[in-house]
Design a protein around this motif. Structure first.
Motif, PDB file in Angstrom:
ATOM      1  N   ALA A  63       0.837  -1.207   0.000  1.00  0.00           N
ATOM      2  CA  ALA A  63       0.000   0.000   0.000  1.00  0.00           C
ATOM      3  C   ALA A  63       0.869   1.254   0.000  1.00  0.00           C
ATOM      4  O   ALA A  63       1.886   1.315   0.677  1.00  0.00           O
ATOM      5  CB  ALA A  63      -0.923   0.000   1.209  1.00  0.00           C
ATOM      6  N   ARG A  64       0.461   2.245  -0.771  1.00  0.00           N
ATOM      7  CA  ARG A  64       1.177   3.515  -0.859  1.00  0.00           C
ATOM      8  C   ARG A  64       0.201   4.599  -1.287  1.00  0.00           C
ATOM      9  O   ARG A  64      -0.897   4.306  -1.729  1.00  0.00           O
ATOM     10  CB  ARG A  64       2.335   3.417  -1.845  1.00  0.00           C
ATOM     11  CG  ARG A  64       1.908   3.144  -3.276  1.00  0.00           C
ATOM     12  CD  ARG A  64       3.084   3.045  -4.258  1.00  0.00           C
ATOM     13  NE  ARG A  64       3.939   1.915  -3.975  1.00  0.00           N
ATOM     14  CZ  ARG A  64       5.209   2.015  -3.543  1.00  0.00           C
ATOM     15  NH1 ARG A  64       5.761   3.184  -3.399  1.00  0.00           N
ATOM     16  NH2 ARG A  64       5.917   0.949  -3.281  1.00  0.00           N
ATOM     17  N   ASP A  84      -2.874   0.021  -4.106  1.00  0.00           N
ATOM     18  CA  ASP A  84      -2.223  -1.258  -3.768  1.00  0.00           C
ATOM     19  C   ASP A  84      -2.595  -1.764  -2.379  1.00  0.00           C
ATOM     20  O   ASP A  84      -1.779  -2.392  -1.690  1.00  0.00           O
ATOM     21  CB  ASP A  84      -0.700  -1.159  -3.899  1.00  0.00           C
ATOM     22  CG  ASP A  84      -0.274  -0.806  -5.317  1.00  0.00           C
ATOM     23  OD1 ASP A  84      -0.919  -1.305  -6.258  1.00  0.00           O
ATOM     24  OD2 ASP A  84       0.684  -0.035  -5.474  1.00  0.00           O
ATOM     25  N   MET A  85      -3.817  -1.499  -1.964  1.00  0.00           N
ATOM     26  CA  MET A  85      -4.320  -1.990  -0.683  1.00  0.00           C
ATOM     27  C   MET A  85      -5.043  -3.320  -0.916  1.00  0.00           C
ATOM     28  O   MET A  85      -5.439  -3.613  -2.049  1.00  0.00           O
ATOM     29  CB  MET A  85      -5.284  -0.960  -0.074  1.00  0.00           C
ATOM     30  CG  MET A  85      -4.618   0.379   0.218  1.00  0.00           C
ATOM     31  SD  MET A  85      -5.787   1.701   0.585  1.00  0.00           S
ATOM     32  CE  MET A  85      -6.676   1.055   1.961  1.00  0.00           C
ATOM     33  N   PRO A  86      -5.242  -4.126   0.127  1.00  0.00           N
ATOM     34  CA  PRO A  86      -6.050  -5.332  -0.053  1.00  0.00           C
ATOM     35  C   PRO A  86      -7.467  -4.934  -0.517  1.00  0.00           C
ATOM     36  O   PRO A  86      -8.069  -4.021   0.052  1.00  0.00           O
ATOM     37  CB  PRO A  86      -6.081  -5.954   1.343  1.00  0.00           C
ATOM     38  CG  PRO A  86      -4.878  -5.394   2.037  1.00  0.00           C
ATOM     39  CD  PRO A  86      -4.693  -4.017   1.472  1.00  0.00           C
ATOM     40  N   PRO A  87      -7.994  -5.580  -1.548  1.00  0.00           N
ATOM     41  CA  PRO A  87      -9.326  -5.219  -2.056  1.00  0.00           C
ATOM     42  C   PRO A  87     -10.425  -5.391  -1.010  1.00  0.00           C
ATOM     43  O   PRO A  87     -10.352  -6.271  -0.162  1.00  0.00           O
ATOM     44  CB  PRO A  87      -9.543  -6.187  -3.227  1.00  0.00           C
ATOM     45  CG  PRO A  87      -8.182  -6.664  -3.594  1.00  0.00           C
ATOM     46  CD  PRO A  87      -7.379  -6.642  -2.329  1.00  0.00           C
ATOM     47  N   ALA A 138     -10.533  -2.725  -6.444  1.00  0.00           N
ATOM     48  CA  ALA A 138      -9.213  -2.620  -7.068  1.00  0.00           C
ATOM     49  C   ALA A 138      -8.122  -2.283  -6.052  1.00  0.00           C
ATOM     50  O   ALA A 138      -6.965  -2.089  -6.435  1.00  0.00           O
ATOM     51  CB  ALA A 138      -9.245  -1.566  -8.171  1.00  0.00           C
ATOM     52  N   GLY A 139      -8.461  -2.172  -4.771  1.00  0.00           N
ATOM     53  CA  GLY A 139      -7.478  -1.843  -3.746  1.00  0.00           C
ATOM     54  C   GLY A 139      -7.124  -0.370  -3.704  1.00  0.00           C
ATOM     55  O   GLY A 139      -6.050   0.011  -3.252  1.00  0.00           O
TER      56      GLY A 139
END
Length: 191
Positions: A63-64, A84-87, A138-139
């Motif tokens: 994640a960012r 870019d996180m967990p969906p 999509a995170g």
């Protein structure tokens, strides 16, 4: 000579007619006042209080994103744009005491930001607990939170403190919101 020819005379005559009877110090004072008034307009404009943080992933996470904090009359608007996180997941967004993102285990992270006087109430919500954010399929998480307990100056300032996104969200139905798991991303809040 016709009147229009007298007015169209030499430049010295035109200047003499324009400022006739006014001493030089009065003209200079008028010019100085004009400059000062223009400068005051800039001085008293509404200057926006703003800070930013770039969140980088902690070890083992991806994640960012970016956080923008803008001072408002009712608190600080915390605008987030994270990827870019967990969906389909909820995560707690918190401000921590120290602006340090090097040690990211639960044991090493500094406490959640709060004034000392606010820490006396057991299980009370702390100033730095900004709330939960939700990642989409999509995170990605974008949006904003208005944090009423923090500011960008004074004793409740979050400048130079760490802002972290934690693995889990807080449970609004429990009295103990502090169990949110390790940080998955972290950044330092800077002007």
């Amino acid at each position: 000579m016709p009147a229009q020819l007298v007015q169209a005379g030499r430049p010295e005559e035109r200047m003499k007619n324009k400022f006739d009877g006014r001493p030089l110090h009065v003209l200079l004072a008028m010019a100085a006042c004009s400059v000062l008034l223009n400068g005051c307009g800039i001085l008293f404009q509404n200057h926006e209080k703003r800070a930013d943080a770039t969140l980088e992933p902690t070890p083992g996470n991806s994640a960012r994103g970016t956080i923008t904090l803008i001072g408002r009359a009712d608190g600080v608007q915390v605008t987030y744009n994270l990827t870019d996180m967990p969906p389909n997941s909820d995560h707690a967004l918190e401000v921590h005491e120290r602006g340090d993102c090097t040690a990211m285990t639960d044991q090493d992270a500094s406490p959640v930001f709060a004034l000392q006087s606010d820490r006396r109430w057991a299980n009370a919500r702390l100033d730095g607990e900004l709330g939960n954010i939700r990642a989409d399929t999509a995170g990605v998480a974008t949006g904003f939170i208005v944090a009423t307990d923090v500011s960008l100056d004074g004793v409740r300032s979050v400048i130079t403190r760490a802002i972290m996104l934690h693995r889990d969200g807080t449970n609004p139905y429990t009295m103990s919101p502090h169990n949110v798991g390790p940080a998955i991303t972290c950044g330092v809040i800077r002007r």
